[in-house]
Scaffold this active site. Sequence first.
Site, PDB file in Angstrom:
ATOM      1  N   ILE A   1      19.986 -31.385   2.125  1.00 28.48           N
ATOM      2  CA  ILE A   1      20.181 -29.988   2.527  1.00 28.48           C
ATOM      3  C   ILE A   1      19.311 -29.139   1.609  1.00 28.48           C
ATOM      4  O   ILE A   1      19.217 -29.428   0.407  1.00 28.48           O
ATOM      5  CB  ILE A   1      21.673 -29.580   2.472  1.00 28.48           C
TER       6      ILE A   1
ATOM      7  N   GLU B   1      26.157 -37.190  -1.779  1.00 31.22           N
ATOM      8  CA  GLU B   1      25.884 -37.440  -3.191  1.00 31.22           C
ATOM      9  C   GLU B   1      25.027 -36.302  -3.702  1.00 31.22           C
ATOM     10  O   GLU B   1      24.161 -35.800  -2.985  1.00 31.22           O
ATOM     11  CB  GLU B   1      25.101 -38.749  -3.369  1.00 31.22           C
TER      12      GLU B   1
ATOM     13  N   TYR C   1      29.136 -27.013  -2.584  1.00 26.00           N
ATOM     14  CA  TYR C   1      29.970 -28.028  -1.935  1.00 26.00           C
ATOM     15  C   TYR C   1      31.453 -27.790  -2.211  1.00 26.00           C
ATOM     16  O   TYR C   1      32.288 -27.963  -1.323  1.00 26.00           O
ATOM     17  CB  TYR C   1      29.562 -29.433  -2.396  1.00 26.00           C
TER      18      TYR C   1
HETATM   19  C1  LIG Z   1      21.786 -25.837  -3.104  1.00 23.47           C
HETATM   20  C2  LIG Z   1      21.135 -24.977  -2.010  1.00 23.47           C
HETATM   21  C3  LIG Z   1      20.961 -25.816  -0.746  1.00 23.47           C
HETATM   22  C4  LIG Z   1      22.086 -23.779  -1.706  1.00 23.47           C
HETATM   23  O1  LIG Z   1      21.532 -23.070  -0.595  1.00 23.47           O
HETATM   24  P1  LIG Z   1      21.902 -21.537  -0.278  1.00 23.47           P
HETATM   25  O2  LIG Z   1      21.523 -21.280   1.136  1.00 23.47           O
HETATM   26  O3  LIG Z   1      21.327 -20.667  -1.319  1.00 23.47           O
HETATM   27  O4  LIG Z   1      23.493 -21.550  -0.440  1.00 23.47           O
HETATM   28  P2  LIG Z   1      24.511 -20.423   0.156  1.00 23.47           P
HETATM   29  O5  LIG Z   1      23.856 -19.084   0.130  1.00 23.47           O
HETATM   30  O6  LIG Z   1      25.044 -20.905   1.460  1.00 23.47           O
HETATM   31  O7  LIG Z   1      25.651 -20.493  -0.956  1.00 23.47           O
HETATM   32  C5  LIG Z   1      27.038 -20.397  -0.595  1.00 23.47           C
HETATM   33  C6  LIG Z   1      27.869 -20.409  -1.872  1.00 23.47           C
HETATM   34  O8  LIG Z   1      27.623 -21.603  -2.625  1.00 23.47           O
HETATM   35  C7  LIG Z   1      27.599 -21.286  -4.036  1.00 23.47           C
HETATM   36  N1  LIG Z   1      26.236 -21.423  -4.570  1.00 23.47           N
HETATM   37  C8  LIG Z   1      25.099 -21.671  -3.876  1.00 23.47           C
HETATM   38  N2  LIG Z   1      24.032 -21.753  -4.706  1.00 23.47           N
HETATM   39  C9  LIG Z   1      24.513 -21.546  -5.948  1.00 23.47           C
HETATM   40  C10 LIG Z   1      23.894 -21.476  -7.239  1.00 23.47           C
HETATM   41  N3  LIG Z   1      22.571 -21.676  -7.409  1.00 23.47           N
HETATM   42  N4  LIG Z   1      24.683 -21.236  -8.313  1.00 23.47           N
HETATM   43  C11 LIG Z   1      26.011 -21.047  -8.166  1.00 23.47           C
HETATM   44  N5  LIG Z   1      26.658 -21.067  -6.969  1.00 23.47           N
HETATM   45  C12 LIG Z   1      25.912 -21.319  -5.872  1.00 23.47           C
HETATM   46  C13 LIG Z   1      28.055 -19.837  -4.138  1.00 23.47           C
HETATM   47  O9  LIG Z   1      29.467 -19.839  -4.167  1.00 23.47           O
HETATM   48  C14 LIG Z   1      27.542 -19.272  -2.832  1.00 23.47           C
HETATM   49  O10 LIG Z   1      28.213 -18.114  -2.440  1.00 23.47           O
HETATM   50  P3  LIG Z   1      27.769 -16.666  -3.055  1.00 23.47           P
HETATM   51  O11 LIG Z   1      26.278 -16.550  -2.901  1.00 23.47           O
HETATM   52  O12 LIG Z   1      28.540 -15.690  -2.219  1.00 23.47           O
HETATM   53  O13 LIG Z   1      28.179 -16.688  -4.498  1.00 23.47           O
HETATM   54  C15 LIG Z   1      19.778 -24.391  -2.489  1.00 23.47           C
HETATM   55  O14 LIG Z   1      19.922 -23.836  -3.769  1.00 23.47           O
HETATM   56  C16 LIG Z   1      18.652 -25.411  -2.528  1.00 23.47           C
HETATM   57  O15 LIG Z   1      17.940 -25.623  -1.547  1.00 23.47           O
HETATM   58  N6  LIG Z   1      18.452 -26.083  -3.700  1.00 23.47           N
HETATM   59  C17 LIG Z   1      17.392 -27.075  -3.855  1.00 23.47           C
HETATM   60  C18 LIG Z   1      17.689 -28.300  -3.030  1.00 23.47           C
HETATM   61  C19 LIG Z   1      18.990 -28.971  -3.421  1.00 23.47           C
HETATM   62  O16 LIG Z   1      19.358 -29.056  -4.584  1.00 23.47           O
HETATM   63  N7  LIG Z   1      19.704 -29.482  -2.401  1.00 23.47           N
HETATM   64  C20 LIG Z   1      20.945 -30.209  -2.607  1.00 23.47           C
HETATM   65  C21 LIG Z   1      20.634 -31.671  -2.731  1.00 23.47           C
HETATM   66  S1  LIG Z   1      22.164 -32.627  -2.839  1.00 23.47           S
END
Ligand SMILES: CC(C)(COP(=O)(O)OP(=O)(O)OC[C@H]1O[C@@H](n2cnc3c(N)ncnc32)[C@H](O)[C@@H]1OP(=O)(O)O)[C@@H](O)C(=O)NCCC(=O)NCCS
Length: 150
Positions: free
Chosen positions: A70, A104, A116
């Site tokens: 994701i 994971e 998550y």
């Molecule tokens: C992890 C990832 C997929 C999150 O995507 P995103 O679209 O920004 O996530 P969302 O906006 O849906 O986040 C929903 C909630 O999750 C939590 N959250 C998401 N990213 C976070 C961060 N960097 N730090 C803390 N909380 C976080 C928060 O509670 C957030 O709600 P809020 O913004 O109202 O506080 C993104 O940071 C990413 O692509 N990272 C690099 C790839 C990766 O690590 N993928 C996972 C591999 S297992």
Amino acid sequence: VIELRRLVVDDLDALAALERASQPQPWTDEALLVELVHEDAVVTGAFVGGALAAYVALRRLVDECWVLNIATHPQARRKGLAARLLDAAAARGKAWLSSSLWLEVREGNAGARALYERCGLAVVGRRPDYYPPLVDGAPREAAILMTKSL
Ligand SMILES: CC(C)(COP(=O)(O)OP(=O)(O)OC[C@H]1O[C@@H](n2cnc3c(N)ncnc32)[C@H](O)[C@@H]1OP(=O)(O)O)[C@@H](O)C(=O)NCCC(=O)NCCS
């Protein structure tokens, strides 16, 4: 407006560009293509203003549903896209009659782990030395195993 739809082979170039922009160790185009065509896989994209901004890759494995990957583009983070995609993944798993959703995550990936937990997954295991290091010379990293019932 955010639009979610299933990705197909024609989306491969956009998907690969998103993956390279989003991940420290991006999947290859070949690995992404396998998920686009696999009969037990679904890749769902989130489009913002018509551009692919996030995606989730899901696999059905007997009666389990696995989030294989994701990612959200760095410029589109914290807008709820990944949370929307995880909801869609859970809905897909229910449609498959999967009993549970699994994934994971790197132990040190605090942002993903927070996402998550917020989406209802709980930690149920730890696999030591599972992932190669993100920087040369660093130790391997543990995987945290998380799940939720569907
Ligand atoms: C992890 C990832 C997929 C999150 O995507 P995103 O679209 O920004 O996530 P969302 O906006 O849906 O986040 C929903 C909630 O999750 C939590 N959250 C998401 N990213 C976070 C961060 N960097 N730090 C803390 N909380 C976080 C928060 O509670 C957030 O709600 P809020 O913004 O109202 O506080 C993104 O940071 C990413 O692509 N990272 C690099 C790839 C990766 O690590 N993928 C996972 C591999 S297992």
